[in-house]
Design an enzyme around this catalytic site. Sequence first.
Site, short mmCIF file in Angstrom:
data_model
loop_
_atom_site.label_atom_id
_atom_site.label_comp_id
_atom_site.label_asym_id
_atom_site.label_seq_id
_atom_site.Cartn_x
_atom_site.Cartn_y
_atom_site.Cartn_z
N GLY A 252 -5.14 -5.85 5.61
CA GLY A 252 -6.23 -4.95 5.93
C GLY A 252 -7.31 -5.53 6.82
O GLY A 252 -7.88 -4.83 7.66
N THR B 168 0.87 -1.18 0.00
CA THR B 168 0.00 0.00 0.00
C THR B 168 0.90 1.22 0.00
O THR B 168 2.04 1.14 0.43
CB THR B 168 -0.90 0.01 1.26
OG1 THR B 168 -1.71 -1.16 1.27
CG2 THR B 168 -1.79 1.23 1.33
N GLY C 280 -10.07 -4.02 1.48
CA GLY C 280 -9.34 -4.03 2.75
C GLY C 280 -9.61 -2.78 3.56
O GLY C 280 -10.67 -2.14 3.45
N ASP C 281 -8.65 -2.39 4.37
CA ASP C 281 -8.85 -1.26 5.27
C ASP C 281 -8.65 0.09 4.59
O ASP C 281 -9.19 1.11 5.04
CB ASP C 281 -7.89 -1.36 6.46
CG ASP C 281 -6.43 -1.25 6.04
OD1 ASP C 281 -6.03 -1.93 5.09
OD2 ASP C 281 -5.67 -0.49 6.67
N THR D 199 -0.79 0.52 6.37
CA THR D 199 -0.44 -0.46 5.34
C THR D 199 -0.26 -1.82 6.00
O THR D 199 0.35 -1.92 7.06
CB THR D 199 0.86 -0.05 4.61
OG1 THR D 199 1.30 -1.16 3.79
CG2 THR D 199 1.98 0.32 5.57
N GLY D 200 -0.80 -2.84 5.37
CA GLY D 200 -0.65 -4.17 5.94
C GLY D 200 -1.81 -5.07 5.55
O GLY D 200 -2.52 -4.81 4.58
#
Length: 296
Positions: A215, A162, A192-193, A212-213
């Site tokens: 989500g 991201t 995602g998030d 970032t990761g």
Amino acid sequence: MTNKFALALHGGAGPRAGKDYSVTEAHMEELTREGEALLKSGETALDVVEIMVANLESSGLYVAGKGSAPNVMGKVELDAAIMEGHTQAAGSVSAIQDVISPIGVAKAVLQNSPCVMITAQGANQFADEHGFEKIGDPENYYVLPIGVSQEDTEQTDMMHGTVGAVALDIHGNLAAATSTGGVFGKPAGRVGDTPIIGAGTWADQDIAISCTGTGEYFVRAGGALTAANGYKLAGDTLDEALWRMLDEVERLGGNGGLIAVSKSGEIAMAFNSDGMKRAAVSNSTALVSTTFAPCR
């Protein structure tokens, strides 16, 4: 108006130990210098974070925009969000396809729509109605970003990437922006998030955050707003607030990172993955661009 400003960027928390990310570090350093100049000249935090993320999208170096991979149906679906702190106006798009800059469309949602989020076909229609440039030939447009192989894009183990930016401008206002191509091998329609305000992206009068990761874990851990409330309501330092949420992500089984800027100009960057591509500068701190340097 003051001379106080701050800017932080991330290019994803998916780097793998042992790989060379000097190209992305140099790119983020150059982009951060451009953002620094814009902030010093009086540009708003909202405009600067959009410009930063649009450049990260178009570079093809990160898992966002041009560097995004197709889902299991062979389609590239993109998510993006942007938020202005002092007004708490926000805009996002999810599962949008074939646009050059998803973050630009998200900003148009913020400025030209009563909605906060528009998704899929509706997002594409909104982009068309507002004249956003489309990708002419998707099959030849997208590229594999730095550190990603064809095998990676076919995995379904929630590998991710991201991009994002947070900024404080000399007018005292904050903003955050985030964009992603999502996890590799994702199912069609997966969101995602990133485009969820309060999960992957948040800005208010006190703090701006971009995550970032993986989500799903960030959503379940409360995401950016949990970190913001830790800072604003629980008395956490900026670092403690980020780690409060990130530790919950890890407890749930996920990993990733986040960047934040406070209204005082303080910058914090945290990650629990192998690394996080990141860069930052402020009126009181020298520019740094790195990937694997420890942050805790």
